[in-house]
Design an enzyme around this catalytic site. Structure first.
Site, mmCIF file in Angstrom:
data_model
loop_
_atom_site.group_PDB
_atom_site.id
_atom_site.type_symbol
_atom_site.label_atom_id
_atom_site.label_comp_id
_atom_site.label_asym_id
_atom_site.label_seq_id
_atom_site.Cartn_x
_atom_site.Cartn_y
_atom_site.Cartn_z
ATOM 1 N N SER A 167 0.832 -1.189 0.000
ATOM 2 C CA SER A 167 0.000 0.000 0.000
ATOM 3 C C SER A 167 0.879 1.257 0.000
ATOM 4 O O SER A 167 1.725 1.389 -0.873
ATOM 5 C CB SER A 167 -0.939 -0.050 1.212
ATOM 6 N N ASP A 333 -8.659 -6.994 -4.216
ATOM 7 C CA ASP A 333 -8.245 -5.656 -3.775
ATOM 8 C C ASP A 333 -8.798 -4.633 -4.767
ATOM 9 O O ASP A 333 -8.334 -4.553 -5.905
ATOM 10 C CB ASP A 333 -6.718 -5.595 -3.728
ATOM 11 N N HIS A 366 -7.902 -5.486 0.023
ATOM 12 C CA HIS A 366 -6.608 -4.812 0.114
ATOM 13 C C HIS A 366 -5.811 -5.269 1.332
ATOM 14 O O HIS A 366 -4.591 -5.407 1.270
ATOM 15 C CB HIS A 366 -6.846 -3.301 0.182
#
Lengths: 393, 393
Positions: A167, A333, A366
């Site tokens: 991320s 995700d 995610h």
């Protein structure tokens, strides 16, 4: 400001950081090492709070930098000093883990602008003796990486064996590989993007507006006034938290199950488990995170557009690189979908880089990169093992 | 309460409704026609604000009920009295449009719990003379439909030629077909679901928490106190608005384009067009919508689970139905994805119903049903034409 004032303030800041995160080491950078920021400002003194695990070898060739995500911190593999919970990536980092602390010297820094000991908007501004609040300069992913590089210098490490993160951590990995290609032997960007999408900026903006709508935010000066924008920050966290999961995972985990009751109550209490879960996520987050820091972290992500620094062509960020890349995405995700990660792979291919790419099949969204995902662990273990052989480790 | 008091209050309420929505007709239901609600309460008197378009034929067989979505209202095909903009579905409803007002008598009611003239939390409680606020009973989709059926009765219409709606409107369509199968000749549920998903409840809960976090919400009593929870409602709208669009549409429409500036400003102003757009959506929404009504509408959607009223088997809601269905979804709708609409189709098939299903290819997300979508218009025109022939219209 006199030199004595500066020392006093810096020491006070150091003490405060140590109080905030007792188990972290803190590197202090004084005025002789100012940090020039992308926005034009410069931090005359700042500090980085960080954790290390394992032992640096004599050649200083086994260091792995782990980069944390938006609301992460340096406590990657130890009990968190505030929550008392395990490290956020103790599944990935530790003895015998894919990033094996019996073999590697692992470093994790709280990023610049963070709130766990590294200088950020909640830190005291040595010039005013008050918390920076919104007078703290807006920092970028590149600024975070620049500060990390200064710490890596301080530790006497020339080349990192690997830089790894998911991320926002993956954005830092990409920035490291672009800014310091000769200092990164292997790079593992996970569930990330080379630029923040319009939809993701939109979600961040909702979170920021929720914080700034809270009267306790007080124009950002809540710390000086002894307030906390708890409700606004909790709403921001709740909205963001939905984006970290997937529709399928929410359905599997919560569905329409009711919370502690046999029937709906025809009211606005948390009838559904998902409501109770989200409220809990919001409330507990407030205890460990600074609202202004949330504004700064989200802004750094929004501003991230690596290609923009290279004539708009992402491949140019990686031309001639010798870094070995392992890019990873997760099928469910939708915040950093496979397409964004594939864009990175295509640019690396165009740049002639050594890159492998794995899309892991999972319904966990995610947050998969933080969870028990055997295929992720196997892939990263294999990639690290191969890179370590090449590195002669 | 004496009969005179009641009349006075009712008239005052009527006047107020007419002031709020000058172009709407208002049907008043007195204490002799109380509305029993799913939650156990009963509304002793209430009113429905509605619009009609076209002419009811002598046989009263050409009436089409259009059901609005969460933040819609009865102004489906006329200039909105507050915003001054065209009707929310004037692409679909009007002379020569798929729902042709030259052929059909179109009715659209502001739903129960709404804030455009139909009784809702912003209405005056005749018992107290104050706005209901949170003392208004939580209503369900079935309650909304029950109230609509009372209006249809009042208009002397036995069987509706069609009931049509998207999103929360589609839920009402399904409820109509389940509760009053003999009164619905054709049903067009669009971009909807037979039950609200965990993820969708989660987004609604974020919106409600944003509203309730606003101190001006005042425990729901803001109207009596002359306040408005503008910031909270705006944040709720912003979060919801993202879910009505798609990642692709946002990328196409806004990308990372900057707003009125050549470079990022390293601050928290709306640098990006998407931020400015979202802020605008939030701010303008507050001018036309009541915050408590938003709580009630979202709650009604959360509570919707049609199968639960039929032993958990959705097909049982439609057994023996003679209604003709046209179900429609949009490829990029992630709020009410095709899978949810397909679940409805499977249940209708299992019930032996007459059903056609179309998934429209578009990148415009959930809001597609409100937009210029030629395939949607062609499909609905064709379905309505076929049903009209069967109906002998």
């Amino acid at each position: 400001m006199s030199a004595i004032d500066h020392t006093v303030n810096a020491t006070a800041e150091l003490r405060r950081a140590e109080t905030q995160s007792p188990s972290s080491r803190v590197a202090l950078f004084e005025a002789d090492q100012p940090l020039a920021l992308d926005g034009g400002a410069s931090l005359a003194s700042f500090q980085i709070a960080y954790q290390t695990y394992g032992t640096l070898n004599a050649e200083k060739s086994n260091a792995v930098l782990v980069c944390h995500a938006l609301t992460g911190d340096q406590h990657v593999a130890n009990i968190h000093p505030i929550t008392g919970k395990g490290g956020w990536w103790s599944l990935m980092v530790g003895p015998g883990r894919p990033i094996d602390t019996d073999r590697f010297f692992v470093i994790c820094t709280n990023v610049l602008g963070g709130c766990m000991g590294t200088t950020g908007p909640a830190s005291f501004d040595p010039a005013s003796g008050e918390p920076y609040a919104l007078s703290f300069p807006v920092v970028t992913i590149r600024d975070m990486v620049r500060a990390q590089a200064m710490l890596v210098d301080r530790l006497g490490i020339d080349t990192l064996f690997a830089v790894v993160g998911g991320s926002m951590g993956g954005m830092q990995v990409l920035q490291w590989a672009a800014s310091y290609p000769e200092r990164v032997f292997a790079a593992v960007p996970i569930a990330t993007a080379a630029r923040h999408s319009s939809q993701n900026i939109a979600f961040h903006e909702v979170g920021r507006q929720a914080i700034m709508a809270d009267p306790d935010w007080s124009g950002g000066n809540y710390l000086a006034l002894g307030r906390t924008p708890r409700k606004g920050l909790a709403v921001a966290r709740m909205a963001a938290h939905i984006t970290y999961l997937s529709d399928e995972a929410l359905h599997r985990k919560f569905g329409r199950n009711l919370q502690d009751r046999l029937a709906i109550t025809f009211g606005f209490d948390a009838d559904f488990q998902i409501e109770s879960y989200l409220r809990h996520q919001g409330m507990t987050f407030v205890d460990r995170f600074d609202a202004n820091s949330y504004l700064y972290m989200t802004r750094a992500m929004d501003y991230f557009d690596l290609a923009a620094d290279y004539d708009g062509t992402l491949a140019n960020a990686f031309r001639g690189t010798k870094t070995r890349f392992c890019v990873m995405s997760f099928t469910s995700d939708w915040l950093f979908p496979t397409s964004e990660n594939r864009t990175i792979v295509h640019a690396l291919n165009a740049a002639g880089a050594n890159v492998s790419f794995v899309e892991v099949e999972t319904d966990k969204g995610h947050d998969s990169f933080l969870l028990e995902e055997p295929e992720m662990f196997a892939t990263i273990s294999g990639f690290i093992a191969g890179a370590a052989r090449r590195r002669g480790l």
